[in-house]
Scaffold this motif. Structure first.
Motif, PDB file in Angstrom:
ATOM      1  N   ILE A 103       0.864  -1.184   0.000  1.00 45.88           N
ATOM      2  CA  ILE A 103       0.000   0.000   0.000  1.00 45.88           C
ATOM      3  C   ILE A 103       0.899   1.231   0.000  1.00 45.88           C
ATOM      4  O   ILE A 103       1.781   1.370   0.844  1.00 45.88           O
ATOM      5  CB  ILE A 103      -0.897   0.036   1.253  1.00 45.88           C
ATOM      6  CG1 ILE A 103      -1.759  -1.224   1.355  1.00 45.88           C
ATOM      7  CG2 ILE A 103      -1.775   1.290   1.252  1.00 45.88           C
ATOM      8  CD1 ILE A 103      -2.456  -1.365   2.713  1.00 45.88           C
ATOM      9  N   GLY A 104       0.670   2.133  -0.939  1.00 52.90           N
ATOM     10  CA  GLY A 104       1.426   3.383  -0.960  1.00 52.90           C
ATOM     11  C   GLY A 104       0.674   4.483  -0.231  1.00 52.90           C
ATOM     12  O   GLY A 104      -0.511   4.688  -0.474  1.00 52.90           O
ATOM     13  N   TYR A 123      -1.587  -0.569  -4.363  1.00 48.69           N
ATOM     14  CA  TYR A 123      -2.786   0.220  -4.042  1.00 48.69           C
ATOM     15  C   TYR A 123      -2.293   1.509  -3.419  1.00 48.69           C
ATOM     16  O   TYR A 123      -1.737   1.502  -2.320  1.00 48.69           O
ATOM     17  CB  TYR A 123      -3.661  -0.559  -3.062  1.00 48.69           C
ATOM     18  CG  TYR A 123      -5.081  -0.061  -2.898  1.00 48.69           C
ATOM     19  CD1 TYR A 123      -6.144  -0.724  -3.512  1.00 48.69           C
ATOM     20  CD2 TYR A 123      -5.373   1.052  -2.107  1.00 48.69           C
ATOM     21  CE1 TYR A 123      -7.455  -0.296  -3.343  1.00 48.69           C
ATOM     22  CE2 TYR A 123      -6.687   1.483  -1.937  1.00 48.69           C
ATOM     23  CZ  TYR A 123      -7.716   0.810  -2.562  1.00 48.69           C
ATOM     24  OH  TYR A 123      -9.023   1.231  -2.396  1.00 48.69           O
ATOM     25  N   ALA A 124      -2.441   2.632  -4.134  1.00 44.24           N
ATOM     26  CA  ALA A 124      -1.922   3.910  -3.640  1.00 44.24           C
ATOM     27  C   ALA A 124      -3.065   4.788  -3.132  1.00 44.24           C
ATOM     28  O   ALA A 124      -4.069   4.979  -3.822  1.00 44.24           O
ATOM     29  CB  ALA A 124      -1.158   4.628  -4.740  1.00 44.24           C
ATOM     30  N   ILE A 125      -2.888   5.302  -1.915  1.00 45.29           N
ATOM     31  CA  ILE A 125      -3.864   6.198  -1.298  1.00 45.29           C
ATOM     32  C   ILE A 125      -3.162   7.534  -1.081  1.00 45.29           C
ATOM     33  O   ILE A 125      -2.053   7.581  -0.547  1.00 45.29           O
ATOM     34  CB  ILE A 125      -4.384   5.629   0.034  1.00 45.29           C
ATOM     35  CG1 ILE A 125      -4.940   4.202  -0.170  1.00 45.29           C
ATOM     36  CG2 ILE A 125      -5.457   6.538   0.624  1.00 45.29           C
ATOM     37  CD1 ILE A 125      -5.410   3.529   1.113  1.00 45.29           C
ATOM     38  N   ALA A 126      -3.807   8.633  -1.513  1.00 42.05           N
ATOM     39  CA  ALA A 126      -3.131   9.922  -1.513  1.00 42.05           C
ATOM     40  C   ALA A 126      -4.027  11.021  -0.944  1.00 42.05           C
ATOM     41  O   ALA A 126      -5.238  10.837  -0.762  1.00 42.05           O
ATOM     42  CB  ALA A 126      -2.730  10.291  -2.944  1.00 42.05           C
ATOM     43  N   THR A 127      -3.424  12.167  -0.661  1.00 39.78           N
ATOM     44  CA  THR A 127      -4.206  13.358  -0.346  1.00 39.78           C
ATOM     45  C   THR A 127      -4.503  14.097  -1.646  1.00 39.78           C
ATOM     46  O   THR A 127      -3.845  13.863  -2.669  1.00 39.78           O
ATOM     47  CB  THR A 127      -3.448  14.313   0.599  1.00 39.78           C
ATOM     48  OG1 THR A 127      -2.251  14.751  -0.054  1.00 39.78           O
ATOM     49  CG2 THR A 127      -3.091  13.635   1.910  1.00 39.78           C
ATOM     50  N   ASP A 193      -6.035   7.267   8.233  1.00 44.44           N
ATOM     51  CA  ASP A 193      -7.143   6.381   8.632  1.00 44.44           C
ATOM     52  C   ASP A 193      -7.442   5.358   7.537  1.00 44.44           C
ATOM     53  O   ASP A 193      -7.660   4.177   7.814  1.00 44.44           O
ATOM     54  CB  ASP A 193      -8.405   7.200   8.923  1.00 44.44           C
ATOM     55  CG  ASP A 193      -8.292   8.018  10.205  1.00 44.44           C
ATOM     56  OD1 ASP A 193      -7.357   7.763  10.992  1.00 44.44           O
ATOM     57  OD2 ASP A 193      -9.139   8.920  10.407  1.00 44.44           O
ATOM     58  N   ALA A 194      -7.438   5.821   6.279  1.00 47.90           N
ATOM     59  CA  ALA A 194      -7.731   4.923   5.157  1.00 47.90           C
ATOM     60  C   ALA A 194      -6.631   3.881   4.971  1.00 47.90           C
ATOM     61  O   ALA A 194      -6.908   2.704   4.729  1.00 47.90           O
ATOM     62  CB  ALA A 194      -7.914   5.741   3.872  1.00 47.90           C
ATOM     63  N   VAL A 195      -5.378   4.321   5.097  1.00 50.78           N
ATOM     64  CA  VAL A 195      -4.243   3.392   4.965  1.00 50.78           C
ATOM     65  C   VAL A 195      -4.295   2.340   6.073  1.00 50.78           C
ATOM     66  O   VAL A 195      -4.153   1.133   5.826  1.00 50.78           O
ATOM     67  CB  VAL A 195      -2.900   4.165   5.007  1.00 50.78           C
ATOM     68  CG1 VAL A 195      -1.719   3.196   5.140  1.00 50.78           C
ATOM     69  CG2 VAL A 195      -2.735   5.007   3.748  1.00 50.78           C
ATOM     70  N   ALA A 196      -4.513   2.790   7.315  1.00 48.47           N
ATOM     71  CA  ALA A 196      -4.559   1.877   8.463  1.00 48.47           C
ATOM     72  C   ALA A 196      -5.716   0.881   8.331  1.00 48.47           C
ATOM     73  O   ALA A 196      -5.561  -0.311   8.635  1.00 48.47           O
ATOM     74  CB  ALA A 196      -4.685   2.666   9.762  1.00 48.47           C
TER      75      ALA A 196
END
Length: 257
Positions: A103-104, A123-127, A193-196
């Motif tokens: 996860i990025g 799976y990349a999660i960003a602001t 929160d989303a990454v965790a």
């Protein structure tokens, strides 16, 4: 590992490994940090305690500024050039071969090699301020090493837009629309929160099923050890040009002001 000007660190908790890299120049990636990053990913990839990996950079600013301009300027021959750019190839290939899903966590802007690293996560999660840019052509090189990873995620059209408009930023929304980001969030708290949440969910999933899924996701990239090495040689040749020397000097003088 600790370096005078940066580090790669990791921790493992409840089946979740978090790998973090840092450099004071907007999380740029000199050769020593690239080597540590590749080794850490390789080591954690075979650690049976780990079910899922989070890859992140330190701080609240840029996710990654890409290659170290100081090290690019210090390259004096093609062998040194290929060796430097192979550092990015080793990181991308370590991520590709790792049996764990990665996860990025992308808290800010990414340039060049940083975009390649994001593309190599599963799976990349960003602001929503995590804009991206492939600036290589502007300094007379090109995103040759990271290109296959970016193309795999966003297609030839997306790669060509980033590679050709080398001075323009593409927004996080653009990156999500093209598939580079899986999710974007309005602040770092929501990001974390989303990454965790996803990491926790995956830490309870079947390691065998996730490993097989990853193999499918990366199908067709089996030649990348050779391909990315060849691409590193192209960049290693081009970085020696007068055009590149002059362009990097201009960039460095601008950023020093």
């Amino acid at each position: 590992m600790q370096h005078p000007e940066g580090y790669v660190s990791h921790e493992i908790e409840h089946g979740i490994a978090t790998i973090e890299f840092f450099h004071p120049s907007s999380n740029a990636l000199p050769a020593a940090i690239l080597a540590d990053l590749a080794k850490t990913i390789n080591d954690i990839g075979i650690d049976n305690r780990v079910k899922v990996i989070i890859l992140r950079s330190a701080g609240d600013g840029a996710f990654c500024a890409g290659a170290s301009f100081d090290e690019l300027m210090a390259i004096t021959n093609e062998a040194e050039g290929k060796k430097f750019f192979s550092g990015f190839a080793h990181v991308i290939n370590a991520m590709r071969k790792c049996h764990k899903l990665i996860i990025g966590r992308v808290q800010g802007k990414a340039v060049g090699g940083g975009v390649g690293i994001i593309a190599a996560t599963d799976y990349a999660i960003a602001t929503d301020n995590a804009s991206v840019k492939l600036s290589e052509l502007a300094v007379g090189i090109g995103p040759f090493v990271v290109g296959p990873a970016v193309e795999r995620k966003i297609g030839v059209s997306g790669l060509s837009q980033l590679a050709i408009d080398a001075t323009g930023w593409r927004s996080a929304e653009w990156a999500k629309r093209h598939g580079l980001y899986s999710e974007i969030h309005s602040n770092t708290q929501e990001l974390d929160d989303a990454v965790a949440s996803l990491a926790e969910q995956l830490s309870h999933s079947s390691p065998q099923a996730m490993a097989q899924l990853k193999k499918i996701f990366w199908h067709g990239t089996e030649n990348w050890d050779t391909l990315l090495s060849e691409r590193a040689a192209i960049s290693g040749h081009l970085v020696l040009s007068d055009f590149t020397r002059n362009a990097i000097s201009k960039f460095k003088s601008k950023s020093a002001k």
